[in-house]
Design an enzyme around this catalytic site. Structure first.
Site, PDB file in Angstrom:
ATOM      1  N   ASP A   1       0.887  -1.193   0.051  1.00  0.00           N
ATOM      2  CA  ASP A   1       0.072  -0.068  -0.163  1.00  0.00           C
ATOM      3  C   ASP A   1       0.746   1.283   0.065  1.00  0.00           C
ATOM      4  O   ASP A   1       1.517   1.566   1.153  1.00  0.00           O
ATOM      5  CB  ASP A   1      -0.748   0.032   1.125  1.00  0.00           C
ATOM      6  CG  ASP A   1      -2.242   0.955   1.039  1.00  0.00           C
ATOM      7  OD1 ASP A   1      -1.969   1.669   0.323  1.00  0.00           O
ATOM      8  OD2 ASP A   1      -3.210   0.783   1.844  1.00  0.00           O
ATOM      9  N   ASP A   2       0.887   2.037  -0.918  1.00  0.00           N
ATOM     10  CA  ASP A   2       1.596   3.412  -1.228  1.00  0.00           C
ATOM     11  C   ASP A   2       2.876   3.185  -1.356  1.00  0.00           C
ATOM     12  O   ASP A   2       3.672   4.045  -1.043  1.00  0.00           O
ATOM     13  CB  ASP A   2       1.170   4.116   0.059  1.00  0.00           C
ATOM     14  CG  ASP A   2      -0.050   4.826  -0.101  1.00  0.00           C
ATOM     15  OD1 ASP A   2      -1.042   4.293  -0.899  1.00  0.00           O
ATOM     16  OD2 ASP A   2      -0.310   5.752   0.786  1.00  0.00           O
TER      17      ASP A   2
ATOM     18  N   CYS B   1      -6.588   3.248  -3.430  1.00  0.00           N
ATOM     19  CA  CYS B   1      -6.367   1.877  -3.252  1.00  0.00           C
ATOM     20  C   CYS B   1      -7.603   1.201  -3.401  1.00  0.00           C
ATOM     21  O   CYS B   1      -7.777  -0.100  -4.026  1.00  0.00           O
ATOM     22  CB  CYS B   1      -6.223   2.021  -1.667  1.00  0.00           C
ATOM     23  SG  CYS B   1      -7.204   2.900  -0.682  1.00  0.00           S
TER      24      CYS B   1
ATOM     25  N   LYS C   1      -5.723  -5.826   4.569  1.00  0.00           N
ATOM     26  CA  LYS C   1      -6.802  -4.466   4.408  1.00  0.00           C
ATOM     27  C   LYS C   1      -7.659  -5.079   3.362  1.00  0.00           C
ATOM     28  O   LYS C   1      -7.222  -5.291   2.168  1.00  0.00           O
ATOM     29  CB  LYS C   1      -5.537  -3.516   3.872  1.00  0.00           C
ATOM     30  CG  LYS C   1      -6.514  -2.281   3.469  1.00  0.00           C
ATOM     31  CD  LYS C   1      -5.576  -0.920   2.963  1.00  0.00           C
ATOM     32  CE  LYS C   1      -6.562   0.258   2.553  1.00  0.00           C
ATOM     33  NZ  LYS C   1      -5.372   1.320   2.157  1.00  0.00           N
TER      34      LYS C   1
ATOM     35  N   HIS D   1     -10.797  -2.723   2.644  1.00  0.00           N
ATOM     36  CA  HIS D   1     -11.148  -1.501   2.005  1.00  0.00           C
ATOM     37  C   HIS D   1     -12.038  -1.511   1.097  1.00  0.00           C
ATOM     38  O   HIS D   1     -12.190  -0.826  -0.032  1.00  0.00           O
ATOM     39  CB  HIS D   1      -9.845  -0.628   1.788  1.00  0.00           C
ATOM     40  CG  HIS D   1     -10.172   0.697   1.969  1.00  0.00           C
ATOM     41  ND1 HIS D   1      -9.250   1.760   1.867  1.00  0.00           N
ATOM     42  CD2 HIS D   1     -11.088   1.394   2.278  1.00  0.00           C
ATOM     43  CE1 HIS D   1      -9.631   2.969   1.969  1.00  0.00           C
ATOM     44  NE2 HIS D   1     -10.988   2.707   2.270  1.00  0.00           N
TER      45      HIS D   1
ATOM     46  N   HIS E   1       1.654   2.355   3.919  1.00  0.00           N
ATOM     47  CA  HIS E   1       0.922   3.517   4.268  1.00  0.00           C
ATOM     48  C   HIS E   1       0.743   4.192   5.421  1.00  0.00           C
ATOM     49  O   HIS E   1       1.071   3.377   6.567  1.00  0.00           O
ATOM     50  CB  HIS E   1      -0.694   3.062   3.911  1.00  0.00           C
ATOM     51  CG  HIS E   1      -1.656   3.990   3.807  1.00  0.00           C
ATOM     52  ND1 HIS E   1      -2.232   4.795   4.858  1.00  0.00           N
ATOM     53  CD2 HIS E   1      -2.586   4.421   2.611  1.00  0.00           C
ATOM     54  CE1 HIS E   1      -3.182   5.580   4.447  1.00  0.00           C
ATOM     55  NE2 HIS E   1      -3.301   5.316   2.956  1.00  0.00           N
TER      56      HIS E   1
ATOM     57  N   ASP F   1      -0.507  -1.345  -4.663  1.00  0.00           N
ATOM     58  CA  ASP F   1      -2.076  -0.714  -5.060  1.00  0.00           C
ATOM     59  C   ASP F   1      -1.998   0.417  -5.614  1.00  0.00           C
ATOM     60  O   ASP F   1      -2.931   0.704  -6.297  1.00  0.00           O
ATOM     61  CB  ASP F   1      -2.722  -1.081  -3.812  1.00  0.00           C
ATOM     62  CG  ASP F   1      -2.484   0.257  -2.785  1.00  0.00           C
ATOM     63  OD1 ASP F   1      -1.451   0.955  -2.947  1.00  0.00           O
ATOM     64  OD2 ASP F   1      -3.295   0.715  -1.975  1.00  0.00           O
ATOM     65  N   ASN F   2      -1.132   1.534  -5.601  1.00  0.00           N
ATOM     66  CA  ASN F   2      -1.232   2.434  -6.479  1.00  0.00           C
ATOM     67  C   ASN F   2       0.485   3.288  -6.061  1.00  0.00           C
ATOM     68  O   ASN F   2       1.146   2.532  -5.483  1.00  0.00           O
ATOM     69  CB  ASN F   2      -2.119   3.815  -5.768  1.00  0.00           C
ATOM     70  CG  ASN F   2      -2.304   3.945  -4.120  1.00  0.00           C
ATOM     71  OD1 ASN F   2      -3.230   3.452  -3.671  1.00  0.00           O
ATOM     72  ND2 ASN F   2      -1.204   4.528  -3.707  1.00  0.00           N
TER      73      ASN F   2
ATOM     74  N   LYS G   1       0.954   8.944  -5.712  1.00  0.00           N
ATOM     75  CA  LYS G   1      -0.496   8.487  -5.465  1.00  0.00           C
ATOM     76  C   LYS G   1      -1.629   9.598  -5.891  1.00  0.00           C
ATOM     77  O   LYS G   1      -1.371  10.868  -5.283  1.00  0.00           O
ATOM     78  CB  LYS G   1      -0.517   8.191  -4.012  1.00  0.00           C
ATOM     79  CG  LYS G   1      -1.816   7.720  -3.305  1.00  0.00           C
ATOM     80  CD  LYS G   1      -1.793   7.506  -1.918  1.00  0.00           C
ATOM     81  CE  LYS G   1      -2.940   7.186  -1.155  1.00  0.00           C
ATOM     82  NZ  LYS G   1      -2.971   6.953   0.130  1.00  0.00           N
TER      83      LYS G   1
END
Length: 566
Positions: free
Chosen positions: A20-21, A58, A112, A114, A204, A262-263, A280
Site C-alpha cells: 500500500d503506497d 487503493c 486490508k 477496504h 501507508h 496498489d497505487n 498517489k
C-alpha cells in the site's frame, strides 16, 4: 527456457502480496534504499512486470483486481471508500474468491480489505472468502489496530484485541493459515489448492515502524523517510516468513506467487517513485505504474522482464484460467496474461486502459494505449458546503512514453499539428470510458456528513446512518392479532398494511398482557417488575406511576437534541 503452462488438473496455489503506497523505486531489486532481500530473490526467480498498472488509489485498485472490470463501471472509480460510506463493492460483481471457490479452492484475505465496511453484505466473509483476518478500512494504527478510537482488527467478523506490529501479525497469520491448509487434505494425501491475498497496510500512513528495524536506517534523513524505509523492510521480512511457510508445506513448485502495489508511492510520506512523474492520486506514471513480480516455477521463466503494459484488471482472467475456474458473466476489461508470462514477456496488441482519481487538488483522468497516453486534469474548488468539486479549466497532455518515460514533454504544446488527430481519437476513448461512470459525484468532503459519528468498532454493522432518523411509534390498544388486513383480518386497514409492505413484519413480537406494564417497558427498556408496574394497569384512584428516576426514551432523545411528543 520458455515455461509451459500446467494443465488445469494441476491447479496451482495462488499467493498474492499487495502493498500500500509503495514507491516505484524503493525496493532493492529496483535500486532502492530499503533492504528487501526476499523480494529481490523473488525478482531473480520470477518475472519482473516493468509496466504493471494499478489505479491511482487503493479501493479502485482492489476492486479492479478482484473483478477484472474497471471500477468506473460500478461507481468505485475516483475515491477510496470513506469512513462514513455504507456502499462497497457491489454484490452483483462476481469476484475472484467466489469464482475460485467454485473450482475447489480454499480462500483467504489477510490484511486490508477496504471494499466495504458499512453493510454486512460487503464484508469479505460474505464474498467468497473462507478466512479473513485484518482490517476492513485502512490507515489504522500499526500498534493499537485502531482507526481513530475504534478498533479495526478482526478475524472472521469477530473483533480481535491483541498486541503486536500489524505487518508482522499479518505475515504470521498468513504463514499459519498456509500451514493449516497444507495439513488438511480433502482427498487422499493432497491438500486443496488455496488462494491467499495478503494485503499489507504498509507502508501507508500512519508512519510507524518497529524501533529495532528503524535503527538500521539511522543515517537516513528526513525522519519520515527513515520510518518509511523501516516499514518497507518489515513488510519484506513478513513476505519472507510467508514464502518460507510455502516451502515448508512442500508447495513451492505448485504455487503461483504475485507481488504488486496498489497505487503509486505517496511522496510526501517518504516514498520515492524515481524518474516517474507524480504519485498517489494522480494519473501520471508515478501514480499508476507500480512494482510487480510473478513467480511460478516451471511455468514462468526466471530472471526475465515484461515491458508491455498490463495491470490489475488482468489478474482475474489470468488467475481464473490458471485455476480452471469459471469467468464472470459480465464483460471483462482485463486479458489473460498466461501466454505472455510463459514466454517471458512479449508485445501484445495495444489496448486502451482507463484511469481516474481525485486527489486533494484535482480530478485526473487518463487513457493509455501502448506507449501513448492522453491525460486530463481539472482543479477542485471548495464550496460553501465544505465539498470540493471539479470546476474551472481542464488541462490536457498527450504523452509518448517510449521517448519520454518521465512525462516532461506535452506533445499538444511541442507538436500541436502532428498531435491533433491522435488527441481527438484518444479523447473520444477517454470520453467513452468516463461516460460509463454511474456512481456518487466525484467530490471530496472536508468534513464527515452532518450527524455521522465513528463507530466503537469498525466491524460493527449496520453502521449509524449519515443523518439521525426521526421516530414515529404508533401504539394501538387491545387490537386483535387477526384483525388487521395484512394478517388476513376482515377490517380494512390499508395504512397499516402499507407499513407492513414497506417495512419488516415482527411475527413473534412480545408485549406484556396489560397496557401499563407494556408502556413502562417500551419507554424505559426496564422490566416492569423492577418498576413496580407489572401486576395491573394503573387505576384512576392510584397515586403510583412510572418512577421519576427511570430515564425514559423521550428524555434520552431530548438530551440528544430531539423534539419529542406524546
Amino acid at each position: 527456457m520458455v515455461g509451459s503452462l500446467p494443465s488445469f488438473h494441476e491447479q496451482p496455489n495462488i499467493l498474492l502480496f499487495v502493498t500500500d503506497d509503495l514507491g516505484a523505486a524503493d525496493l532493492g531489486f529496483r535500486g532502492g534504499e530499503a533492504r528487501t532481500p526476499n523480494l529481490d530473490q523473488m525478482a531473480a526467480e520470477g518475472l519482473r512486470l516493468d509496466r504493471f498498472y494499478s489505479q491511482p488509489l487503493c479501493s479502485p485498485t482492489r476492486a479492479a483486481l478482484l473483478t477484472g472490470r474497471s471500477p468506473v463501471r460500478y461507481g468505485l472509480q475516483y475515491r477510496p471508500l470513506r469512513p462514513w460510506d455504507r456502499r462497497g463493492l457491489p454484490t452483483e460483481e462476481q469476484i475472484l474468491p467466489e469464482l475460485l471457490k467454485q473450482a475447489g479452492y480454499r480462500t483467504a484475505v489477510i490484511g486490508k480489505w477496504h471494499l466495504g465496511h458499512g453493510l454486512p453484505e460487503h464484508h469479505p466473509n460474505q464474498r467468497g472468502v473462507d478466512h479473513f483476518y485484518g482490517m476492513l478500512t485502512g490507515a489504522a494504527d500499526y500498534w493499537t489496530h485502531r482507526r481513530g478510537q475504534a478498533l479495526d482488527w478482526q478475524r472472521n467478523g469477530a473483533p480481535v484485541e491483541e498486541e503486536g506490529y500489524a505487518t508482522a501479525l499479518l505475515g504470521a497469520e498468513a504463514a499459519r493459515w498456509i500451514g493449516e491448509v497444507a495439513a488438511t487434505p480433502e482427498s487422499g494425501d493432497r491438500p486443496p489448492p488455496y488462494f491467499l491475498m495478503l494485503a499489507f497496510s504498509a507502508p501507508h500512513t500512519p508512519l510507524q515502524a518497529p524501533p529495532e528495524i528503524e535503527a538500521d536506517y539511522a543515517g537516513v534523513e528526513p525522519p519520515r523517510r527513515r520510518t518509511y524505509l523501516a516499514m518497507v523492510d518489515a513488510m519484506d521480512r513478513a513476505v519472507g516468513e510467508v514464502l518460507d511457510a510455502v516451502d515448508r508445506s512442500g508447495g513451492r513448485q505448485r504455487t503461483l506467487v504475485l507481488f504488486l502495489n496498489d497505487n503509486g508511492g505517496a511522496r510526501r510520506e517518504g516514498a520515492d517513485n524515481g524518474e516517474l512523474r507524480g504519485g498517489k492520486g494522480t494519473c501520471f506514471e508515478g501514480g499508476i505504474r507500480v512494482p510487480a513480480l510473478v513467480r511460478w516455477p516451471g511455468a514462468v521463466p526466471s530472471g526475465g522482464s515484461d515491458s508491455a503494459p498490463s495491470g490489475v484488471l488482468d489478474l482475474l482472467p489470468t488467475l481464473a484460467r490458471a485455476a480452471g475456474a469459471p469467468l464472470p458473466a459480465a464483460e471483462l476489461d482485463g486479458v489473460d496474461l498466461l501466454p505472455r508470462w510463459a514466454a517471458g514477456g512479449r508485445d501484445p496488441e495495444p489496448r486502451p486502459l482507463y484511469f481516474g482519481a481525485l486527489d486533494e487538488r484535482f480530478l485526473s483522468q487518463a487513457v493509455l494505449e501502448g506507449d501513448w497516453k492522453l491525460l486530463r486534469r481539472q482543479p477542485l474548488v471548495l464550496g460553501e458546503d465544505g465539498v470540493a468539486r471539479p470546476a474551472g479549466p481542464v488541462e490536457e497532455w498527450l504523452l509518448d512514453l517510449a521517448t519520454d518515460p518521465a512525462e516532461r514533454v506535452n506533445l499538444l504544446e511541442s507538436e500541436p499539428a502532428t498531435s491533433a488527430a491522435r488527441r481527438d481519437r484518444m479523447g473520444r476513448q477517454l470520453d467513452d470510458w468516463a461516460g460509463l461512470y454511474d456512481g456518487p459525484a466525484p467530490e471530496i468532503r472536508a468534513d464527515p456528513p452532518e450527524g455521522w459519528e465513528p463507530p466503537a468498532d469498525w466491524g460493527s454493522v449496520p453502521r449509524a446512518p449519515a443523518k439521525r432518523p426521526s421516530f414515529v411509534v404508533l401504539v394501538a390498544d387491545d387490537l386483535g392479532w387477526g384483525d388487521v388486513g395484512y394478517q388476513g383480518g376482515d377490517i380494512p386497514t390499508p395504512s397499516i398494511d402499507r407499513i407492513a409492505a414497506e417495512g419488516v413484519r415482527f411475527d413473534r413480537f412480545q408485549t406484556f398482557a396489560l397496557c401499563t406494564p407494556t408502556r413502562a417497558a417500551l419507554l424505559t427498556g426496564v422490566d416492569p417488575v423492577r418498576l413496580g408496574l407489572a401486576e395491573s394497569p394503573l387505576r384512576p384512584w392510584e397515586d403510583d406511576g412510572l418512577p421519576a428516576d427511570a430515564p425514559t426514551l423521550a428524555e434520552l432523545l431530548g438530551a440528544a437534541g430531539y423534539d419529542t411528543a406524546c
